[in-house]
Write a protein that holds these residues in place. Structure first.
Motif, PDB file in Angstrom:
ATOM      1  N   ARG A 190      43.866  66.190   8.116  1.00 59.26           N
ATOM      2  CA  ARG A 190      44.704  65.340   7.263  1.00 59.26           C
ATOM      3  C   ARG A 190      43.531  64.009   7.298  1.00 59.26           C
ATOM      4  O   ARG A 190      43.039  63.363   8.090  1.00 59.26           O
ATOM      5  N   GLU A 191      43.853  63.399   6.034  1.00 57.79           N
ATOM      6  CA  GLU A 191      43.052  62.152   5.639  1.00 57.79           C
ATOM      7  C   GLU A 191      43.870  60.999   6.381  1.00 57.79           C
ATOM      8  O   GLU A 191      45.155  60.963   6.450  1.00 57.79           O
ATOM      9  N   ILE A 192      43.192  60.152   7.611  1.00 54.89           N
ATOM     10  CA  ILE A 192      43.786  59.120   7.987  1.00 54.89           C
ATOM     11  C   ILE A 192      43.386  57.584   7.556  1.00 54.89           C
ATOM     12  O   ILE A 192      43.814  56.916   7.895  1.00 54.89           O
ATOM     13  N   ALA A 193      42.239  57.666   6.720  1.00 61.92           N
ATOM     14  CA  ALA A 193      41.705  56.494   6.169  1.00 61.92           C
ATOM     15  C   ALA A 193      40.736  56.908   5.042  1.00 61.92           C
ATOM     16  O   ALA A 193      40.242  57.906   4.802  1.00 61.92           O
ATOM     17  N   ARG A 194      40.914  55.972   3.917  1.00 59.37           N
ATOM     18  CA  ARG A 194      39.914  56.106   2.599  1.00 59.37           C
ATOM     19  C   ARG A 194      39.668  54.624   2.116  1.00 59.37           C
ATOM     20  O   ARG A 194      40.252  53.778   2.179  1.00 59.37           O
ATOM     21  N   SER A 195      38.193  54.512   1.543  1.00 55.03           N
ATOM     22  CA  SER A 195      37.559  53.497   1.099  1.00 55.03           C
ATOM     23  C   SER A 195      36.792  53.865  -0.103  1.00 55.03           C
ATOM     24  O   SER A 195      35.893  54.880  -0.055  1.00 55.03           O
ATOM     25  N   ALA A 196      36.921  52.960  -1.193  1.00 55.47           N
ATOM     26  CA  ALA A 196      36.160  53.441  -2.428  1.00 55.47           C
ATOM     27  C   ALA A 196      35.048  52.005  -2.482  1.00 55.47           C
ATOM     28  O   ALA A 196      35.338  51.055  -2.123  1.00 55.47           O
ATOM     29  N   GLY A 197      33.713  52.364  -2.621  1.00 56.24           N
ATOM     30  CA  GLY A 197      32.957  51.315  -2.759  1.00 56.24           C
ATOM     31  C   GLY A 197      31.817  51.656  -1.747  1.00 56.24           C
ATOM     32  O   GLY A 197      32.149  51.968  -0.663  1.00 56.24           O
ATOM     33  N   ALA A 198      30.548  51.141  -2.248  1.00 58.92           N
ATOM     34  CA  ALA A 198      29.353  51.079  -1.109  1.00 58.92           C
ATOM     35  C   ALA A 198      29.618  50.152   0.105  1.00 58.92           C
ATOM     36  O   ALA A 198      29.934  49.107   0.022  1.00 58.92           O
ATOM     37  N   MET A 199      29.126  50.577   0.947  1.00 57.27           N
ATOM     38  CA  MET A 199      29.372  49.783   2.427  1.00 57.27           C
ATOM     39  C   MET A 199      27.865  49.785   3.161  1.00 57.27           C
ATOM     40  O   MET A 199      27.255  50.765   2.858  1.00 57.27           O
ATOM     41  N   ASP A 200      27.719  48.756   3.901  1.00 53.75           N
ATOM     42  CA  ASP A 200      26.401  48.839   4.563  1.00 53.75           C
ATOM     43  C   ASP A 200      26.680  49.774   6.058  1.00 53.75           C
ATOM     44  O   ASP A 200      27.944  49.740   6.123  1.00 53.75           O
ATOM     45  N   THR A 201      25.811  49.900   6.861  1.00 52.69           N
ATOM     46  CA  THR A 201      25.949  50.470   7.896  1.00 52.69           C
ATOM     47  C   THR A 201      26.953  49.729   8.908  1.00 52.69           C
ATOM     48  O   THR A 201      27.673  50.697   9.574  1.00 52.69           O
ATOM     49  N   LYS A 202      26.825  48.597   9.206  1.00 48.49           N
ATOM     50  CA  LYS A 202      27.656  47.942  10.135  1.00 48.49           C
ATOM     51  C   LYS A 202      29.349  48.046   9.722  1.00 48.49           C
ATOM     52  O   LYS A 202      30.236  48.291  10.418  1.00 48.49           O
ATOM     53  N   ARG A 203      29.505  47.985   8.489  1.00 44.46           N
ATOM     54  CA  ARG A 203      30.879  48.175   7.786  1.00 44.46           C
ATOM     55  C   ARG A 203      31.242  49.463   7.967  1.00 44.46           C
ATOM     56  O   ARG A 203      32.429  49.853   8.167  1.00 44.46           O
ATOM     57  N   ILE A 204      30.370  50.471   7.608  1.00 43.86           N
ATOM     58  CA  ILE A 204      30.948  51.928   7.587  1.00 43.86           C
ATOM     59  C   ILE A 204      31.269  52.090   9.226  1.00 43.86           C
ATOM     60  O   ILE A 204      32.415  52.912   9.551  1.00 43.86           O
ATOM     61  N   VAL A 205      30.153  51.771  10.110  1.00 42.65           N
ATOM     62  CA  VAL A 205      30.955  52.087  11.494  1.00 42.65           C
ATOM     63  C   VAL A 205      32.167  51.358  12.014  1.00 42.65           C
ATOM     64  O   VAL A 205      33.061  51.736  12.589  1.00 42.65           O
ATOM     65  N   ALA A 206      32.213  49.957  11.551  1.00 38.92           N
ATOM     66  CA  ALA A 206      33.260  49.404  11.865  1.00 38.92           C
ATOM     67  C   ALA A 206      34.549  49.713  11.035  1.00 38.92           C
ATOM     68  O   ALA A 206      35.607  49.866  11.850  1.00 38.92           O
ATOM     69  N   TRP A 207      34.428  50.342   9.977  1.00 41.55           N
ATOM     70  CA  TRP A 207      35.755  50.671   9.333  1.00 41.55           C
ATOM     71  C   TRP A 207      36.058  52.035   9.857  1.00 41.55           C
ATOM     72  O   TRP A 207      37.157  52.436   9.937  1.00 41.55           O
ATOM     73  N   THR A 208      35.209  53.032  10.271  1.00 39.46           N
ATOM     74  CA  THR A 208      35.384  54.100  10.689  1.00 39.46           C
ATOM     75  C   THR A 208      36.274  54.033  12.114  1.00 39.46           C
ATOM     76  O   THR A 208      37.163  54.572  12.546  1.00 39.46           O
ATOM     77  N   MET A 209      35.652  52.947  12.974  1.00 36.38           N
ATOM     78  CA  MET A 209      36.442  52.842  14.467  1.00 36.38           C
ATOM     79  C   MET A 209      37.644  52.324  14.419  1.00 36.38           C
ATOM     80  O   MET A 209      38.510  52.592  15.008  1.00 36.38           O
TER      81      MET A 209
ATOM     82  N   GLU B 232      24.776  56.318  14.877  1.00 37.52           N
ATOM     83  CA  GLU B 232      25.644  55.366  15.764  1.00 37.52           C
ATOM     84  C   GLU B 232      26.818  56.212  15.884  1.00 37.52           C
ATOM     85  O   GLU B 232      27.562  56.200  17.102  1.00 37.52           O
ATOM     86  N   LEU B 233      27.633  56.936  15.074  1.00 34.38           N
ATOM     87  CA  LEU B 233      29.002  57.526  15.279  1.00 34.38           C
ATOM     88  C   LEU B 233      28.662  59.128  15.964  1.00 34.38           C
ATOM     89  O   LEU B 233      29.797  59.389  16.500  1.00 34.38           O
TER      90      LEU B 233
END
Length: 147
Positions: A122-141, A85-86
């Motif tokens: 440079r780092e612009i965002a960070r998240s620890a813990g498992a995510m599903d595909t929908k959350r990975i895409v939404a978090w990235t966007m 998707e990305l």
């Protein structure tokens, strides 16, 4: 002269210039002739990680994981689907924290899986813990929209 974007080939590590006005979906490496984007995350070592982060003009989403980690293994197929998707807007990398301890330490990784969204080194965002595909895409966007 037209604008272009630098993207590192996931197969040979060479830097490619892709014209900004053309879609990168079907682009091939000028050196090894493999597709630049395959819809799959790229497994990287410390050296390749540094090259992608420092030399790519597109954002890089990194999954820091380890093979013994249950949540990491359960998130792997979701991260794989997120690549479909990305890409080509974002390059997805998988960095094994066991084989890249100095990078993990330098990045301050304290738990896995950890997702890092990076752009121009440079780092612009960070998240620890498992995510599903929908959350990975939404978090990235969302991270890209904030940067």
């Amino acid at each position: 002269m037209s604008a272009s974007h630098q993207v590192v080939c996931g197969h040979c590590g060479k830097i490619n210039r892709l014209p900004a006005e053309r879609t990168a979906t079907n682009a091939r490496c000028g050196s090894c002739h493999q597709p630049i984007f395959s819809g799959h995350p790229i497994e990287v070592d410390e050296e390749a990680f540094g090259r992608h982060v420092a030399s790519s003009d597109i954002p890089v989403l990194v999954d820091v994981w380890a093979p013994w980690c249950g949540p990491c293994r359960s998130m792997a197929p979701m991260f794989e689907r997120a690549a479909q998707e990305l890409e080509p807007r974002v390059r997805l990398l998988k960095l094994n924290s066991d084989t890249a301890p100095s990078v993990s330490s330098r990045l301050g990784i304290s738990g896995i899986p950890t997702l890092l969204l990076m752009h121009h080194g440079r780092e612009i965002a960070r998240s620890a813990g498992a995510m599903d595909t929908k959350r990975i895409v939404a978090w990235t966007m969302a991270g890209l929209a904030r940067s």
